[in-house]
Design an enzyme around this catalytic site. Structure first.
Site, PDB file in Angstrom:
ATOM      1  N   ASP A  99       0.822  -1.219   0.000  1.00  0.00           N
ATOM      2  CA  ASP A  99       0.000   0.000   0.000  1.00  0.00           C
ATOM      3  C   ASP A  99       0.851   1.261   0.000  1.00  0.00           C
ATOM      4  O   ASP A  99       0.396   2.325   0.383  1.00  0.00           O
ATOM      5  CB  ASP A  99      -0.937  -0.002   1.219  1.00  0.00           C
ATOM      6  CG  ASP A  99      -0.253   0.488   2.486  1.00  0.00           C
ATOM      7  OD1 ASP A  99       0.950   0.227   2.651  1.00  0.00           O
ATOM      8  OD2 ASP A  99      -0.926   1.151   3.295  1.00  0.00           O
ATOM      9  N   GLU A 100       2.086   1.131  -0.443  1.00  0.00           N
ATOM     10  CA  GLU A 100       3.020   2.234  -0.273  1.00  0.00           C
ATOM     11  C   GLU A 100       3.985   2.272  -1.449  1.00  0.00           C
ATOM     12  O   GLU A 100       4.451   1.222  -1.899  1.00  0.00           O
ATOM     13  CB  GLU A 100       3.763   1.939   1.042  1.00  0.00           C
ATOM     14  CG  GLU A 100       4.909   2.812   1.333  1.00  0.00           C
ATOM     15  CD  GLU A 100       5.654   2.381   2.608  1.00  0.00           C
ATOM     16  OE1 GLU A 100       5.237   1.434   3.303  1.00  0.00           O
ATOM     17  OE2 GLU A 100       6.678   2.997   2.882  1.00  0.00           O
TER      18      GLU A 100
HETATM   19  P1  TTP Z   1       0.778   0.361   6.922  1.00  0.00           P
HETATM   20  O1  TTP Z   1       0.764   1.292   5.756  1.00  0.00           O
HETATM   21  O2  TTP Z   1       1.943   0.411   7.845  1.00  0.00           O
HETATM   22  O3  TTP Z   1      -0.513   0.584   7.840  1.00  0.00           O
HETATM   23  P2  TTP Z   1      -2.003   0.936   7.425  1.00  0.00           P
HETATM   24  O4  TTP Z   1      -2.139   1.146   5.963  1.00  0.00           O
HETATM   25  O5  TTP Z   1      -2.910  -0.096   8.030  1.00  0.00           O
HETATM   26  O6  TTP Z   1      -2.268   2.277   8.216  1.00  0.00           O
HETATM   27  P3  TTP Z   1      -1.688   3.747   7.915  1.00  0.00           P
HETATM   28  O7  TTP Z   1      -2.882   4.598   7.684  1.00  0.00           O
HETATM   29  O8  TTP Z   1      -0.944   4.134   9.154  1.00  0.00           O
HETATM   30  O9  TTP Z   1      -0.799   3.649   6.716  1.00  0.00           O
HETATM   31  O10 TTP Z   1       0.654  -1.121   6.405  1.00  0.00           O
HETATM   32  C1  TTP Z   1      -0.149  -1.473   5.290  1.00  0.00           C
HETATM   33  C2  TTP Z   1      -0.829  -2.794   5.503  1.00  0.00           C
HETATM   34  O11 TTP Z   1       0.152  -3.802   5.736  1.00  0.00           O
HETATM   35  C3  TTP Z   1      -1.738  -2.816   6.703  1.00  0.00           C
HETATM   36  O12 TTP Z   1      -3.054  -2.358   6.412  1.00  0.00           O
HETATM   37  C4  TTP Z   1      -1.710  -4.257   7.117  1.00  0.00           C
HETATM   38  C5  TTP Z   1      -0.350  -4.752   6.677  1.00  0.00           C
HETATM   39  N1  TTP Z   1       0.537  -4.858   7.862  1.00  0.00           N
HETATM   40  C6  TTP Z   1       0.651  -6.088   8.500  1.00  0.00           C
HETATM   41  O13 TTP Z   1       0.053  -7.068   8.071  1.00  0.00           O
HETATM   42  N2  TTP Z   1       1.447  -6.151   9.620  1.00  0.00           N
HETATM   43  C7  TTP Z   1       2.118  -5.079  10.133  1.00  0.00           C
HETATM   44  O14 TTP Z   1       2.814  -5.182  11.160  1.00  0.00           O
HETATM   45  C8  TTP Z   1       1.991  -3.808   9.458  1.00  0.00           C
HETATM   46  C9  TTP Z   1       2.699  -2.581   9.983  1.00  0.00           C
HETATM   47  C10 TTP Z   1       1.185  -3.759   8.338  1.00  0.00           C
HETATM   48 MG    MG Z   2      -0.809   2.426   4.935  1.00  0.00          MG
END
Ligand code: TTP
Ligand code: MG
Length: 401
Positions: A99-100
């Site tokens: 997602d990044e």
């Molecule tokens: P992130 O982008 O770190 O978190 P997020 O998208 O849920 O929230 P934010 O708004 O802060 O960006 O991670 C993306 C996805 O990766 C997250 O939705 C679920 C997965 N993930 C895991 O499965 N385990 C983990 O420890 C993390 C950090 C993320």
């Molecule tokens: Mg995220």
């Protein structure tokens, strides 16, 4: 630009089930299962919930939270659509996870008027096409863009103009600097360094003595110096799938069926990539966390589920005969990926039949979902894992893919 989706797994679930909107939601599994929070909605975060927290703790802190198993294939598809949108804006795209991504838009912004207008257009398309929220940081350096997107969340857009990098970072707590984990944070605080500005002003020698070359990196990043370029990824060198069981097991039919299911996942991706594999790797983690991998190398490349599975199963049986412990996790992977070789002699015609069968199944699954057609060997999983049209929902979706 650094672009990151908000509460990604949770948001995808909320699109599928609008009743989950605006509620404390956790993806990762039921609270009575072992495992950790993969994603928490922003409502859940107000109760202190966060990724990596044990599910049991999460349910204690926020009993009213809604816990969802999650389905990796679904997130994978959303991720592919997200990356495809970004790729429309610049070919210099570097995905950093599902997602990044970093996007170098230098030279393309004039089409949109400015970089920030371009960012708004990206946010708009992600919203319209995926019903998801993207937060975007804009800066001249990766580290600054990443901190900016994080700081702008949720539904944010933050631009740090060139020359302002140091001043932007300075007041932020050191934990906000990428690369500063819990341990580094503790050590830095012990040295009286609490915010990024203090870190930037700490003499380099102090940091080098304490952290070695990592200290040098910290110092540069804290000063907004980051020489990393945005590099589109090289082709993947391997494909693998693995999952942890809800309970450790020695049940052969469950182990075999899971291995077969994971193989089908690996095989379909291999064929989608148009590659052949010569290496087949089995991974087993035992109840005491000791982990083994065993590899078999084929004489010629394969794309066949049957070939991958047969060798994987042989490796599994051999491993189990040598080790009596219960199994916690099983995984299968292919490597040494090559372009398809020349087809084929008469001798290979039975292989060819299986390859046609695999492709026919791929075709059906692409059209009607992974569960539309199932092989007999995986049928026992029906009693073990819940499923939807995307396939089985394994117990550790973030690992299972
Ligand atoms: P992130 O982008 O770190 O978190 P997020 O998208 O849920 O929230 P934010 O708004 O802060 O960006 O991670 C993306 C996805 O990766 C997250 O939705 C679920 C997965 N993930 C895991 O499965 N385990 C983990 O420890 C993390 C950090 C993320
Ligand atoms: Mg995220």
């Amino acid at each position: 630009m650094h672009v990151d989706l908000d509460a990604f797994f949770v948001s995808v679930e909320q699109v599928d089930n609008p009743e989950l909107k605006d509620k404390p939601v956790v993806v990762g599994g039921r609270p009575d299962r072992r495992g950790v929070v993969a994603a928490a909605s922003y409502e859940a975060r107000t109760f202190g919930l966060h990724a990596g927290m044990p599910l049991a703790t999460a349910s204690r802190l926020c009993p009213q939270a809604l816990f969802i198993e999650g389905s990796f294939p679904k997130y994978h598809r959303a991720s592919q659509r997200f990356m495809a949108i970004l790729a429309d804006f610049s070919p210099y795209l570097e995905p950093m996870g599902l997602d990044e991504a970093y996007l170098d838009v230098t030279g393309f912004e004039s089409i949109h008027g400015s970089i920030s207008k371009m960012a708004l257009t990206i946010k708009g398309r992600v919203k319209d096409e995926l019903e998801l929220c993207a937060s975007i940081g804009i800066a001249s350096r990766k580290v600054v863009a990443k901190v900016a997107s994080e700081l702008s969340k949720p539904d944010g857009l933050l631009e740090v103009v060139a020359g302002e990098e140091r001043a932007f970072l300075a007041p932020l707590p050191i934990a906000k600097l990428p690369g500063v984990g819990k341990k580094t944070e503790r050590v830095l605080k012990g040295l009286g360094i609490n915010n990024i500005g203090e870190l930037a002003n700490t003499p380099l020698v102090t940091l080098k003595t304490r952290f070695g070359i990592y200290g040098e990196m910290l110092h540069r990043r804290a000063n907004g110096i980051d020489e990393r370029r945005i590099t589109p990824p090289a082709e993947a060198k391997s494909i693998s799938r693995e999952t942890t069981f809800a309970e450790d097991t020695r049940d052969l039919s469950q182990l075999e069926a899971t291995l077969r299911y994971l193989t089908e996942r690996v095989g379909s991706q291999l064929r989608e990539k148009g590659k052949e594999a010569r290496g087949i790797t089995l991974k087993v983690r035992y109840a005491d966390f000791t982990t083994i991998t065993r590899r078999y190398t084929l004489n010629k490349g394969t794309i066949s589920d049957r070939v991958i599975f047969d060798h994987g199963l042989t490796l599994l049986n051999r491993a189990l005969s040598l080790e009596k412990k219960l199994v916690r996790l099983v995984g299968i992977g292919v490597s040494s990926l090559t372009e398809p070789g020349k087809q084929l002699s008469m001798l290979d015609s039975s292989c060819l039949r299986f390859e046609h069968l695999d492709r026919a199944i791929d075709h059906i699954r692409k059209k009607y979902g992974f569960s539309a057609i199932q092989t007999g060997r995986t049928m026992v999983l029906k009693d073990i894992f819940p499923s939807d049209e995307n396939g089985y929902t394994l117990h550790t979706p973030s690992l299972s893919r």
